[in-house]
Design a protein around this motif. Structure first.
Motif, short mmCIF file in Angstrom:
data_model
loop_
_atom_site.label_atom_id
_atom_site.label_comp_id
_atom_site.label_asym_id
_atom_site.label_seq_id
_atom_site.Cartn_x
_atom_site.Cartn_y
_atom_site.Cartn_z
N TYR A 1 4.24 5.20 -2.80
CA TYR A 1 5.26 6.25 -2.87
C TYR A 1 6.68 5.68 -2.88
O TYR A 1 7.62 6.38 -3.23
N ARG A 2 6.86 4.44 -2.49
CA ARG A 2 8.20 3.87 -2.49
C ARG A 2 8.78 3.83 -3.90
O ARG A 2 9.99 3.87 -4.08
N ASP B 1 0.81 -1.21 0.00
CA ASP B 1 0.00 0.00 0.00
C ASP B 1 0.85 1.27 0.00
O ASP B 1 0.32 2.35 0.00
N GLU B 2 2.15 1.12 0.04
CA GLU B 2 3.07 2.26 0.07
C GLU B 2 3.57 2.59 -1.33
O GLU B 2 4.75 2.44 -1.64
#
Length: 68
Positions: A60-61, A57-58
């Motif tokens: 932005y990584r 769910d991250e």
């Protein structure tokens, strides 16, 4: 998505990704979401075992915020 080539080079030799699944020529590989997230792209290693999973769910990584 952005690709931090330097971080990957610290841990792996070129042949880990080149020529399979990515060609050695800069800019030669264009990946769209489904291909990038699959085992034919980044998902080859980013599978939750070797590295963080592309299904996290991250986002932005790897992805920047959308530009307006």
């Amino acid at each position: 998505a952005r690709f931090p080539h330097g971080i990957h080079r610290l841990r792996f030799q070129c042949r880990a990704c080149h020529e399979n699944p990515f060609t050695m020529e800069s800019g030669a590989t264009v990946l769209y979401r489904d291909a990038a997230h699959s085992s034919q792209g980044c998902g080859r290693c980013h599978n939750g075992s070797a590295a963080f999973d592309t299904k996290i769910d991250e986002c932005y990584r790897c992805h920047e915020e959308p530009r307006e």
